[in-house]
Design an enzyme around this catalytic site. Sequence first.
Site, mmCIF file in Angstrom:
data_model
loop_
_atom_site.group_PDB
_atom_site.id
_atom_site.type_symbol
_atom_site.label_atom_id
_atom_site.label_comp_id
_atom_site.label_asym_id
_atom_site.label_seq_id
_atom_site.Cartn_x
_atom_site.Cartn_y
_atom_site.Cartn_z
ATOM 1 N N HIS A 144 17.473 -6.726 48.407
ATOM 2 C CA HIS A 144 16.509 -7.449 47.566
ATOM 3 C C HIS A 144 15.127 -6.883 47.880
ATOM 4 O O HIS A 144 14.935 -6.198 48.887
ATOM 5 C CB HIS A 144 16.600 -8.963 47.831
ATOM 6 C CG HIS A 144 17.833 -9.570 47.223
ATOM 7 N ND1 HIS A 144 17.802 -10.353 46.105
ATOM 8 C CD2 HIS A 144 19.134 -9.473 47.563
ATOM 9 C CE1 HIS A 144 19.032 -10.730 45.789
ATOM 10 N NE2 HIS A 144 19.871 -10.214 46.669
ATOM 11 N N ASN A 204 17.168 -8.380 43.251
ATOM 12 C CA ASN A 204 17.609 -7.111 43.815
ATOM 13 C C ASN A 204 16.645 -6.036 43.379
ATOM 14 O O ASN A 204 15.986 -6.157 42.349
ATOM 15 C CB ASN A 204 18.982 -6.730 43.244
ATOM 16 C CG ASN A 204 20.077 -7.515 43.872
ATOM 17 O OD1 ASN A 204 20.384 -8.591 43.408
ATOM 18 N ND2 ASN A 204 20.651 -6.985 44.919
ATOM 19 N N ARG A 208 25.211 -10.909 37.029
ATOM 20 C CA ARG A 208 25.637 -11.949 37.983
ATOM 21 C C ARG A 208 24.481 -12.331 38.927
ATOM 22 O O ARG A 208 23.903 -13.395 38.820
ATOM 23 C CB ARG A 208 26.862 -11.441 38.763
ATOM 24 C CG ARG A 208 27.600 -12.514 39.539
ATOM 25 C CD ARG A 208 26.985 -12.916 40.845
ATOM 26 N NE ARG A 208 26.791 -11.829 41.794
ATOM 27 C CZ ARG A 208 26.140 -11.952 42.933
ATOM 28 N NH1 ARG A 208 25.594 -13.110 43.282
ATOM 29 N NH2 ARG A 208 25.987 -10.918 43.753
ATOM 30 N N ASP A 209 24.098 -11.423 39.799
ATOM 31 C CA ASP A 209 23.084 -11.763 40.807
ATOM 32 C C ASP A 209 21.741 -12.026 40.135
ATOM 33 O O ASP A 209 20.959 -12.874 40.584
ATOM 34 C CB ASP A 209 22.942 -10.599 41.800
ATOM 35 C CG ASP A 209 22.468 -11.049 43.169
ATOM 36 O OD1 ASP A 209 22.047 -12.205 43.299
ATOM 37 O OD2 ASP A 209 22.506 -10.230 44.098
ATOM 38 N N HIS A 212 22.888 -3.563 49.672
ATOM 39 C CA HIS A 212 22.509 -4.566 48.664
ATOM 40 C C HIS A 212 21.145 -5.112 49.099
ATOM 41 O O HIS A 212 21.060 -6.031 49.922
ATOM 42 C CB HIS A 212 23.584 -5.657 48.657
ATOM 43 C CG HIS A 212 23.361 -6.785 47.693
ATOM 44 N ND1 HIS A 212 24.055 -6.907 46.510
ATOM 45 C CD2 HIS A 212 22.541 -7.859 47.737
ATOM 46 C CE1 HIS A 212 23.680 -8.017 45.875
ATOM 47 N NE2 HIS A 212 22.742 -8.614 46.600
ATOM 48 N N CYS A 268 18.487 -15.329 45.018
ATOM 49 C CA CYS A 268 19.676 -16.102 45.361
ATOM 50 C C CYS A 268 19.285 -17.567 45.359
ATOM 51 O O CYS A 268 18.292 -17.946 45.981
ATOM 52 C CB CYS A 268 20.219 -15.693 46.730
ATOM 53 S SG CYS A 268 21.612 -16.709 47.241
HETATM 54 C C1 HMG Z 1 32.594 -22.662 47.591
HETATM 55 C C2 HMG Z 1 32.235 -23.922 46.845
HETATM 56 C C3 HMG Z 1 33.161 -24.122 45.656
HETATM 57 C C4 HMG Z 1 32.425 -25.090 47.818
HETATM 58 O O1 HMG Z 1 31.886 -26.273 47.243
HETATM 59 P P1 HMG Z 1 32.410 -27.704 47.657
HETATM 60 O O2 HMG Z 1 31.583 -28.702 46.917
HETATM 61 O O3 HMG Z 1 32.459 -27.799 49.143
HETATM 62 O O4 HMG Z 1 33.908 -27.567 47.167
HETATM 63 P P2 HMG Z 1 34.939 -28.466 46.444
HETATM 64 O O5 HMG Z 1 36.236 -27.743 46.623
HETATM 65 O O6 HMG Z 1 34.802 -29.890 46.933
HETATM 66 O O7 HMG Z 1 34.523 -28.387 44.899
HETATM 67 C C5 HMG Z 1 33.482 -29.134 44.326
HETATM 68 C C6 HMG Z 1 33.718 -29.183 42.829
HETATM 69 O O8 HMG Z 1 33.626 -27.856 42.289
HETATM 70 C C7 HMG Z 1 34.876 -27.476 41.694
HETATM 71 N N1 HMG Z 1 35.160 -26.094 42.034
HETATM 72 C C8 HMG Z 1 35.389 -25.612 43.269
HETATM 73 N N2 HMG Z 1 35.572 -24.274 43.204
HETATM 74 C C9 HMG Z 1 35.473 -23.934 41.899
HETATM 75 C C10 HMG Z 1 35.583 -22.704 41.219
HETATM 76 N N3 HMG Z 1 35.826 -21.568 41.866
HETATM 77 N N4 HMG Z 1 35.431 -22.699 39.883
HETATM 78 C C11 HMG Z 1 35.170 -23.856 39.211
HETATM 79 N N5 HMG Z 1 35.049 -25.072 39.817
HETATM 80 C C12 HMG Z 1 35.210 -25.105 41.152
HETATM 81 C C13 HMG Z 1 35.907 -28.417 42.281
HETATM 82 O O9 HMG Z 1 37.015 -28.558 41.409
HETATM 83 C C14 HMG Z 1 35.113 -29.687 42.433
HETATM 84 O O10 HMG Z 1 34.973 -30.315 41.173
HETATM 85 P P3 HMG Z 1 35.186 -31.916 41.035
HETATM 86 O O11 HMG Z 1 36.533 -32.204 41.609
HETATM 87 O O12 HMG Z 1 34.060 -32.522 41.858
HETATM 88 O O13 HMG Z 1 35.060 -32.146 39.552
HETATM 89 C C15 HMG Z 1 30.758 -23.922 46.401
HETATM 90 O O14 HMG Z 1 29.959 -23.936 47.535
HETATM 91 C C16 HMG Z 1 30.403 -22.728 45.561
HETATM 92 O O15 HMG Z 1 30.892 -22.558 44.450
HETATM 93 N N6 HMG Z 1 29.518 -21.857 46.091
HETATM 94 C C17 HMG Z 1 29.097 -20.650 45.411
HETATM 95 C C18 HMG Z 1 27.618 -20.459 45.586
HETATM 96 C C19 HMG Z 1 27.178 -19.206 44.866
HETATM 97 O O16 HMG Z 1 27.739 -18.816 43.867
HETATM 98 N N7 HMG Z 1 26.112 -18.583 45.407
HETATM 99 C C20 HMG Z 1 25.561 -17.391 44.823
HETATM 100 C C21 HMG Z 1 26.458 -16.202 44.981
HETATM 101 S S1 HMG Z 1 26.393 -15.465 46.606
HETATM 102 C C22 HMG Z 1 24.988 -14.478 46.521
HETATM 103 O O17 HMG Z 1 24.265 -14.516 45.563
HETATM 104 C C23 HMG Z 1 24.736 -13.527 47.657
HETATM 105 C C24 HMG Z 1 25.125 -12.079 47.307
HETATM 106 C C25 HMG Z 1 26.634 -11.958 47.075
HETATM 107 O O18 HMG Z 1 24.492 -11.644 46.116
HETATM 108 C C26 HMG Z 1 24.736 -11.129 48.467
HETATM 109 C C27 HMG Z 1 23.343 -11.392 49.011
HETATM 110 O O19 HMG Z 1 22.343 -10.966 48.406
HETATM 111 O O20 HMG Z 1 23.288 -12.080 50.024
#
Ligand code: HMG
Length: 285
Positions: free
Chosen positions: A207, A247, A13-14, A205, A238
Amino acid sequence: MAERVEVYEVGPRDGLQNEPGQIATDVKLELIRKLAECGFRRIEATSFVSPKWVPQMGDAAQVMAGVPRREGLTYAVLAPNIKGYQAAKLARADEIAIFVSASEGFSRANLNATIAESLDRLKPVAEAAIADGIKLRGYVSVVVDCPFDGPVSPQQVAGVVEQLLALGCHEISLGETLGRAKPEAVKAMLEAVLGSAPPHLLAGHFHDTGGMALANMDVALDAGLRVFDASIGGLGGCPYAPGAAGNVATEAVARHLQSLGFETGLDLDLLDDAARYAQSLRRTP
Ligand SMILES: CC(C)(COP(=O)([O-])OP(=O)([O-])OC[C@H]1O[C@@H](n2cnc3c(N)ncnc32)[C@H](O)[C@@H]1OP(=O)([O-])[O-])[C@@H](O)C(=O)NCCC(=O)NCCSC(=O)C[C@@](C)(O)CC(=O)[O-]
């Protein structure tokens, strides 16, 4: 008998979320099959996020359909909202990881929401997971420094940890997302967080951008933490933390823990094999 420390594998994933372009689902599954042999209790396999935001995880359902299921090994996935949760549940995820930021700048970049809005959005996810009997993990990103807002106050991190615990998370992973923190800063952050949560509810966690991840892990071990996230072959970064490296590498963490006399349950030769495979997938420098 040696004390146990859990290494929670986040590479599929990450690690892979940050690789440019698409990695074929079969290739991801081959990596997960190799990891499944290594002795992990938990592997974070993918994330059910918006494919518009992170296209690399767009095959989450197919990945979960192909993971090898075996006794003693569970699969966690990320879900940012109820849509992601429902898809993750359908895909038989054993654990759901929700994620919030300790800074407003990173929250906006990663989740398109303020910290308060993202917690509100996660409330129904937490309620559904608890009602369905699915374990809930919480992540807090940028626990020391934010690429947009600069240094993050330890009290701010402690406040977000408290809110995730109130949602029902069984464990909170503290994300040093940029990988540039010094051990003294990690220590100050942990001192504040430990005022809100005992060490057995926390995971580290780290990096490794600045090469300090193992030193930071040592500070967390001294503070009593016994779960550490790591990414096979050091894959990743990220997408919303410009310049951050992956990481800390799982194989380095396992060796480090062994040298300190801890038991991880991991097979080092199999880890090295999986790390070679992970490295062969790497397109980032
Ligand atoms: C939260 C949102 C969805 C807001 O995103 P948004 O654009 O504000 O939300 P929305 O509700 O308007 O959705 C936009 C589009 O995405 C679709 N959608 C909406 N949700 C989903 C879903 N779950 N699965 C599939 N599709 C989805 C939704 O249906 C829509 O599609 P459209 O109508 O335009 O065709 C967006 O910002 C997002 O997905 N963010 C995730 C970012 C991410 O994954 N980042 C990396 C992981 S975090 C990380 O790596 C840090 C960590 C955990 O490792 C710890 C660290 O090291 O810090």
